[in-house]
Design a protein around this motif. Structure first.
Motif, PDB file in Angstrom:
ATOM      1  N   GLU A   1     -36.493 -21.680  18.217  1.00 48.65           N
ATOM      2  CA  GLU A   1     -37.063 -20.338  18.031  1.00 48.65           C
ATOM      3  C   GLU A   1     -37.052 -19.555  19.329  1.00 48.65           C
ATOM      4  O   GLU A   1     -36.772 -18.349  19.340  1.00 48.65           O
TER       5      GLU A   1
ATOM      6  N   ARG B   1     -33.462 -18.438  19.978  1.00 48.95           N
ATOM      7  CA  ARG B   1     -33.093 -17.325  19.093  1.00 48.95           C
ATOM      8  C   ARG B   1     -33.731 -16.022  19.552  1.00 48.95           C
ATOM      9  O   ARG B   1     -33.091 -14.960  19.539  1.00 48.95           O
ATOM     10  N   ALA B   2     -35.000 -16.093  19.972  1.00 49.08           N
ATOM     11  CA  ALA B   2     -35.690 -14.885  20.417  1.00 49.08           C
ATOM     12  C   ALA B   2     -35.021 -14.294  21.654  1.00 49.08           C
ATOM     13  O   ALA B   2     -34.852 -13.067  21.759  1.00 49.08           O
TER      14      ALA B   2
END
Length: 490
Positions: free
Chosen positions: A172, A175-176
């Motif tokens: 995550e 991806r951010a």
């Protein structure tokens, strides 16, 4: 720069390390260092003693090489003092601040510990744009099995075609960051478990392997961040001229950028000592105590209670029972253990005098022996100082590329300084690295007082060069003296 190409280069580097057995060597060395020295051995209930003298030797060597605070001093080259003296003062102030912010004394001890146990030490420096005051230069320790050279047969950092640094990051978070960098394929970033095709060194979990590739193009260092499936940050110009990587081998190995750890060649000695102790313990537990042999036809049961009477059935009492004397362990075992430990420590410079295991009857002789015992490690110390000097040049590169125009404290007070000038001044500066005691404030103070007392300098020169904190409101006093000199000249 395509992420597929970077991943293939990464897999190629993994195969090189696997051929060297690097990960297995690191795991074995770490186990022996922390005391897990019977890992994977089937003991079958037998004793598994650990007398970890290697850890003491390694910590002693690392501590002696990196003892004290490290200080770096920039000074002008001969013949260019006027042009670069002010720049040197600015750089020295910046060095002191960077060393304090990055806790470099602690970092260098971890750096040297990794070199002694893992074979190589590595420092990676980067620009943290999210730090207060518009960003900061940050240095961190990186394990040697996370750094991959483009030419693994050359240990020189600046001669590399590229350098890859890997790290494990939550999916995550990756991806951010990719989304924040405008990458449209950020949703394709998946964990290594979902990628299915895992190198043997990786374990399946909810993290992804992120690769940072650095390479030189047109004299500048460029970088790109990616995973196996997607780019996280497209290629960008870092603004640097040097690779922000400091690399040191504990002991060189020809045609390999990986060195040999101090611990690797000592493990057989540790195993030998552990086995001698284990076999001695077995012998003591089985044969060290006396045993009683008695005639079962005349004594139904032997009674070991203190003072208890033992009944027999007729006959001569002297032939009823006797005690078997315990077996004796050869004194050579203890001698070999002592010799093994002593020779190992002595060959590494960790003599009894150096370790403080002698009576302080003659302090001068003890100091002389301690100094002599440090000689075998002097080459490693000089390599360590060279690495810190390389780090100083990397700091200069970052200052020139990222600091811009900043307010600094010079002799005349606060001034603005354009750090981009360091691009031209780097070749005009020499960096000297050593323990902080080399530039001791007390020593500097005594020297300045002697020069002032003999009339070699005036009071203004003395106040300009005295370390901060010894005279209250020093700048006000300097301004007053300069103003007085100006009025006298008029």
């Amino acid at each position: 720069m395509k992420h597929e190409i970077i991943w293939k280069e990464y897999e190629k580097a993994l195969r090189f390390n696997e051929a060297l057995g690097l990960n297995e060597t690191i795991r074995n060395n770490e186990n022996f260092f922390v005391g897990k020295q019977w890992e994977g051995v089937e003991a079958n209930g037998l004793p598994t003693p650990v007398f970890n003298f290697l850890k003491r030797v390694v910590l002693f060597t690392v501590s002696s090489l990196s003892a004290g605070n490290i200080k770096m001093a920039a000074s002008p080259m001969d013949g260019e003092r006027r042009e670069t003296e002010g720049i040197a003062n600015v750089i020295n102030e910046a060095f002191d601040r960077l060393f304090e912010i990055n806790k470099l004394s602690s970092l260098t001890r971890e750096f040297m510990r990794n070199a002694a146990v893992m074979g190589d030490g590595c420092l990676y420096t980067y620009w943290d744009a999210d730090a207060p005051s518009g960003g900061a230069i940050v240095t961190e320790v990186v394990e040697n099995n996370r750094v991959f050279f483009g030419n693994p047969n050359d240990r020189k950092v600046e001669r590399q075609p590229y350098i890859i640094i890997s790290r494990r990051e939550l999916v995550e978070a990756a991806r951010a960051r990719a989304k924040a960098n405008g990458v449209t394929t950020h949703a394709e970033i998946v964990s290594d478990e979902d990628a299915r095709e895992l190198p043997s060194q990786l374990e399946a979990d909810d993290k992804v392997t992120v690769l940072l590739k650095l390479w030189r193009e047109d004299g500048k260092i460029h970088a790109c961040e990616s995973t196996r499936k997607s780019v996280i940050r497209p290629a960008w110009d870092t603004g640097l001229r040097l690779y922000p990587v400091t690399w040191m081998n504990w002991d060189y190995i020809q045609d390999s950028y990986h060195g040999q750890a101090m611990l690797t060649g000592l493990i057989p000695n540790q195993i030998f000592i552990n086995k001698l102790f284990a076999m001695s313990m077995i012998s003591l537990m089985t044969t060290a105590y006396p045993k009683v042999v008695y005639d079962k036809t005349r004594i139904s049961r032997w009674d070991n209670r203190v003072g208890a009477a033992i009944p027999i059935s007729g006959g001569d009492v002297h032939s009823v029972a006797r005690i078997i004397d315990p077996a004796h362990i050869s004194p050579q075992i203890a001698q070999f253990i002592e010799l093994s430990v002593s020779y190992t420590q002595t060959f590494l410079g960790a003599t009894r005098a150096a370790l403080g295991d002698v009576r302080p009857d003659n302090t001068s002789a003890i100091i002389a022996l301690q100094n002599a015992s440090a000689v075998p490690n002097e080459l490693t110390r000089q390599n360590f100082y060279q690495c810190i000097e390389d780090l100083g040049h990397i700091y200069l590169d970052f200052m020139a590329g990222y600091y811009g125009v900043r307010t600094v404290h010079l002799r005349g007070g606060k001034q603005t300084f354009d750090f981009s000038k360091l691009r031209d001044a780097r070749l005009s500066l020499q960096l000297d690295v050593g323990a902080a005691s080399y530039w001791s404030e007390i020593t500097s103070l005594h020297t300045l007082e002697s020069l002032l007392a003999h009339g070699k300098i005036d009071i203004v020169d003395y106040l300009e060069r005295i370390p901060n904190g010894y005279i209250a409101k020093k700048q006000e006093l300097l301004d007053k003296l300069r103003a007085g000199d100006g009025q006298a000249a008029m």
